[in-house]
Design a protein around this motif. Structure first.
Motif, PDB file in Angstrom:
ATOM      1  N   GLU A   5       6.423  11.860  -0.575  1.00 43.06           N
ATOM      2  CA  GLU A   5       7.742  11.548  -0.006  1.00 43.06           C
ATOM      3  C   GLU A   5       7.630  10.559   1.137  1.00 43.06           C
ATOM      4  O   GLU A   5       8.501   9.704   1.338  1.00 43.06           O
ATOM      5  CB  GLU A   5       8.397  12.844   0.494  1.00 43.06           C
ATOM      6  CG  GLU A   5       9.735  12.627   1.181  1.00 43.06           C
ATOM      7  CD  GLU A   5      10.335  13.917   1.719  1.00 43.06           C
ATOM      8  OE1 GLU A   5      11.318  13.824   2.485  1.00 43.06           O
ATOM      9  OE2 GLU A   5       9.818  15.009   1.390  1.00 43.06           O
ATOM     10  N   TYR A   6       6.544  10.648   1.906  1.00 50.51           N
ATOM     11  CA  TYR A   6       6.354   9.778   3.064  1.00 50.51           C
ATOM     12  C   TYR A   6       5.415   8.609   2.764  1.00 50.51           C
ATOM     13  O   TYR A   6       5.476   7.591   3.432  1.00 50.51           O
ATOM     14  CB  TYR A   6       5.792  10.585   4.234  1.00 50.51           C
ATOM     15  CG  TYR A   6       6.630  11.785   4.571  1.00 50.51           C
ATOM     16  CD1 TYR A   6       7.872  11.637   5.186  1.00 50.51           C
ATOM     17  CD2 TYR A   6       6.202  13.071   4.247  1.00 50.51           C
ATOM     18  CE1 TYR A   6       8.661  12.751   5.478  1.00 50.51           C
ATOM     19  CE2 TYR A   6       6.985  14.190   4.550  1.00 50.51           C
ATOM     20  CZ  TYR A   6       8.208  14.025   5.158  1.00 50.51           C
ATOM     21  OH  TYR A   6       8.989  15.123   5.449  1.00 50.51           O
ATOM     22  N   LEU A   7       4.570   8.786   1.756  1.00 54.22           N
ATOM     23  CA  LEU A   7       3.599   7.752   1.403  1.00 54.22           C
ATOM     24  C   LEU A   7       4.213   6.643   0.564  1.00 54.22           C
ATOM     25  O   LEU A   7       3.828   5.475   0.674  1.00 54.22           O
ATOM     26  CB  LEU A   7       2.419   8.392   0.654  1.00 54.22           C
ATOM     27  CG  LEU A   7       1.290   7.470   0.203  1.00 54.22           C
ATOM     28  CD1 LEU A   7       0.558   6.891   1.419  1.00 54.22           C
ATOM     29  CD2 LEU A   7       0.303   8.242  -0.688  1.00 54.22           C
ATOM     30  N   GLY A   8       5.162   7.016  -0.279  1.00 55.19           N
ATOM     31  CA  GLY A   8       5.732   6.038  -1.190  1.00 55.19           C
ATOM     32  C   GLY A   8       4.878   5.825  -2.416  1.00 55.19           C
ATOM     33  O   GLY A   8       4.937   4.767  -3.057  1.00 55.19           O
ATOM     34  N   GLY A   9       4.083   6.814  -2.763  1.00 53.45           N
ATOM     35  CA  GLY A   9       3.216   6.738  -3.935  1.00 53.45           C
ATOM     36  C   GLY A   9       2.662   8.114  -4.239  1.00 53.45           C
ATOM     37  O   GLY A   9       2.737   9.028  -3.410  1.00 53.45           O
ATOM     38  N   ASN A  10       2.112   8.271  -5.419  1.00 53.76           N
ATOM     39  CA  ASN A  10       1.595   9.565  -5.835  1.00 53.76           C
ATOM     40  C   ASN A  10       0.211   9.844  -5.263  1.00 53.76           C
ATOM     41  O   ASN A  10      -0.549   8.932  -4.944  1.00 53.76           O
ATOM     42  CB  ASN A  10       1.529   9.644  -7.364  1.00 53.76           C
ATOM     43  CG  ASN A  10       2.911   9.671  -7.993  1.00 53.76           C
ATOM     44  OD1 ASN A  10       3.856  10.200  -7.397  1.00 53.76           O
ATOM     45  ND2 ASN A  10       3.033   9.108  -9.187  1.00 53.76           N
ATOM     46  N   VAL A  11      -0.117  11.135  -5.145  1.00 54.76           N
ATOM     47  CA  VAL A  11      -1.437  11.581  -4.697  1.00 54.76           C
ATOM     48  C   VAL A  11      -2.033  12.446  -5.786  1.00 54.76           C
ATOM     49  O   VAL A  11      -1.433  13.447  -6.202  1.00 54.76           O
ATOM     50  CB  VAL A  11      -1.338  12.391  -3.386  1.00 54.76           C
ATOM     51  CG1 VAL A  11      -2.715  12.910  -2.979  1.00 54.76           C
ATOM     52  CG2 VAL A  11      -0.739  11.538  -2.277  1.00 54.76           C
ATOM     53  N   LEU A  12      -3.200  12.048  -6.268  1.00 53.88           N
ATOM     54  CA  LEU A  12      -3.899  12.799  -7.311  1.00 53.88           C
ATOM     55  C   LEU A  12      -5.042  13.576  -6.680  1.00 53.88           C
ATOM     56  O   LEU A  12      -5.942  12.987  -6.085  1.00 53.88           O
ATOM     57  CB  LEU A  12      -4.439  11.851  -8.385  1.00 53.88           C
ATOM     58  CG  LEU A  12      -3.415  10.944  -9.076  1.00 53.88           C
ATOM     59  CD1 LEU A  12      -4.114  10.038 -10.091  1.00 53.88           C
ATOM     60  CD2 LEU A  12      -2.335  11.779  -9.764  1.00 53.88           C
TER      61      LEU A  12
ATOM     62  N   TYR B 168       0.844  -1.197   0.000  1.00 60.43           N
ATOM     63  CA  TYR B 168       0.000   0.000   0.000  1.00 60.43           C
ATOM     64  C   TYR B 168       0.878   1.244   0.000  1.00 60.43           C
ATOM     65  O   TYR B 168       1.801   1.337   0.814  1.00 60.43           O
ATOM     66  CB  TYR B 168      -0.932   0.045   1.209  1.00 60.43           C
ATOM     67  CG  TYR B 168      -1.776   1.316   1.225  1.00 60.43           C
ATOM     68  CD1 TYR B 168      -2.959   1.382   0.515  1.00 60.43           C
ATOM     69  CD2 TYR B 168      -1.329   2.464   1.889  1.00 60.43           C
ATOM     70  CE1 TYR B 168      -3.702   2.559   0.478  1.00 60.43           C
ATOM     71  CE2 TYR B 168      -2.060   3.641   1.854  1.00 60.43           C
ATOM     72  CZ  TYR B 168      -3.239   3.679   1.146  1.00 60.43           C
ATOM     73  OH  TYR B 168      -3.964   4.853   1.100  1.00 60.43           O
ATOM     74  N   PRO B 169       0.609   2.188  -0.878  1.00 60.92           N
ATOM     75  CA  PRO B 169      -0.429   2.137  -1.908  1.00 60.92           C
ATOM     76  C   PRO B 169       0.048   1.400  -3.154  1.00 60.92           C
ATOM     77  O   PRO B 169       1.196   1.537  -3.557  1.00 60.92           O
ATOM     78  CB  PRO B 169      -0.664   3.626  -2.210  1.00 60.92           C
ATOM     79  CG  PRO B 169       0.677   4.248  -1.968  1.00 60.92           C
ATOM     80  CD  PRO B 169       1.272   3.500  -0.815  1.00 60.92           C
ATOM     81  N   SER B 170      -0.847   0.601  -3.714  1.00 56.50           N
ATOM     82  CA  SER B 170      -0.492  -0.164  -4.909  1.00 56.50           C
ATOM     83  C   SER B 170      -0.749   0.618  -6.184  1.00 56.50           C
ATOM     84  O   SER B 170      -0.441   0.160  -7.283  1.00 56.50           O
ATOM     85  CB  SER B 170      -1.296  -1.474  -4.935  1.00 56.50           C
ATOM     86  OG  SER B 170      -2.689  -1.202  -4.969  1.00 56.50           O
ATOM     87  N   LYS B 171      -1.313   1.813  -6.035  1.00 60.92           N
ATOM     88  CA  LYS B 171      -1.586   2.707  -7.160  1.00 60.92           C
ATOM     89  C   LYS B 171      -1.716   4.117  -6.595  1.00 60.92           C
ATOM     90  O   LYS B 171      -1.760   4.294  -5.369  1.00 60.92           O
ATOM     91  CB  LYS B 171      -2.869   2.287  -7.877  1.00 60.92           C
ATOM     92  CG  LYS B 171      -4.098   2.263  -6.986  1.00 60.92           C
ATOM     93  CD  LYS B 171      -5.323   1.747  -7.723  1.00 60.92           C
ATOM     94  CE  LYS B 171      -6.553   1.701  -6.803  1.00 60.92           C
ATOM     95  NZ  LYS B 171      -7.746   1.194  -7.518  1.00 60.92           N
TER      96      LYS B 171
END
Length: 325
Positions: free
Chosen positions: A56-63, A26-29
């Motif tokens: 930077e902290y999530l390890g995935g993009n935020v749209l 998570y997150p996988s997308k």
């Protein structure tokens, strides 16, 4: 027997690794952060700062996706009733998550029908008029309202805090809530533009949503809802200084909510993300630049805070006979 024990241990270790991998995935997308209001408003601005800093902290993009409509109900419902896998979250706002539920019991969700991940910031409210307005002070505006002038005010929609804020103002001034003309827009940004363009006489809105037009000279601030003067508006009196301390109850805030049945591992990830943002200099600076106060709360404290806000607005709405049941 030793052989089978080794197999069992190996199998258990493999399951543990698989479970750990599943959590780590998570997150996988990309995570969609739904803003229940239009572009340019306080919720949108807060969401875009998170969208820029959280990866930077999530390890995935935020749209960041704007889903405006019905005073924030459309976007909030989209998250509350959507896929609870943690990849669609809500940029919660006081209007859509406290005032609207307090005023309307028929909407598709309740104030607590979410996973509270954390409050992220609060922001003072400011009463402002257009730069060319004849109202030079809050006293001028209050006198006009109390004398019966048929003024117009803009908001982000019926039941939003921008709407409730003016109702609280009118109640404090001893004026009937129908004395003024309400001009609702789809979002705080559009509501602000409505005053700048002369399509409404005044607005009672988050400083974060007004700071740009104020600094550019398009709007004139008349009063803040803070207990002390705002550093960026040193010449603007507080509600108490203007003789109306009851207006201090009007405060904006933003938070990140998930669907009610959001997986715990996804919730824990976002709680950690918000904790990291609370000490992130870039996020803090960007939030303060909007006139907001960085204030990351735990999920538990967030729920207590929101419940108090909800109860306050229900009390006002009941007093004015405005609760839809």
């Amino acid at each position: 027997m030793v052989f089978f024990n080794k197999i069992a241990a190996a199998a258990g270790f493999a399951v543990a690794l698989t479970a750990s991998a599943a959590v780590a995935e998570y997150p996988s997308k990309p995570v969609t952060l739904v803003v229940p209001y239009g572009p340019g408003g306080a919720a949108d601005l807060a969401a875009r700062i998170i969208g820029a800093e959280a990866p930077e902290y999530l390890g995935g993009n935020v749209l960041v996706v704007n889903q405006a409509g019905a005073g924030g109900v459309t976007g909030s419902t989209m998250v509350a009733k959507g896929n609870p896998d943690g990849h669609t979250l809500l940029m919660s706002r006081v209007g859509s998550q406290a005032t609207v539920p307090a005023m309307n019991t028929t909407i598709p969700y309740t104030w607590d029908e979410f996973t509270f991940l954390g409050l992220v910031e609060t922001n003072p409210f400011v009463i402002a008029v257009g730069a060319d307005s004849k109202y030079q002070s809050f006293e001028d505006l209050a006198n006009a309202i109390q004398s019966g002038e048929r003024l117009t005010y803009s908001s982000a929609g019926v039941g939003t805090l921008l709407h409730m804020a003016v109702l609280i103002l009118l109640d404090d001034l001893g004026v009937d809530p129908e004395a003024l003309i309400h001009v609702p827009f789809k979002g705080g940004g559009a509501a602000t533009t409505g005053v700048v363009s002369g399509n409404a006489d005044f607005i009672f809105h988050n400083l974060s949503g007004l700071i740009g037009p104020i600094e550019s000279g398009q709007l004139r601030p008349l009063l803040t809802s803070t207990t002390e003067r705002v550093p960026s508006l040193p010449d603007t009196p507080t509600a108490a200084e203007a003789g109306h301390p009851a207006l201090e109850a009007v405060v904006g805030w933003s938070g990140v909510w998930g669907p009610k049945d959001m997986p715990q591992e996804a919730a824990d990830k976002w709680i950690a993300v918000l904790e990291n943002l609370s000490t992130d200099e870039s996020w803090i600076a960007s939030t303060e630049k909007l006139g907001s106060i960085p204030q990351v709360m735990s999920p538990e404290d967030t729920k207590i805070f929101v419940e108090a806000q909800y109860n306050k607005f229900r009390e006002v709405a009941d007093k004015l006979g405005m609760v839809v049941r």
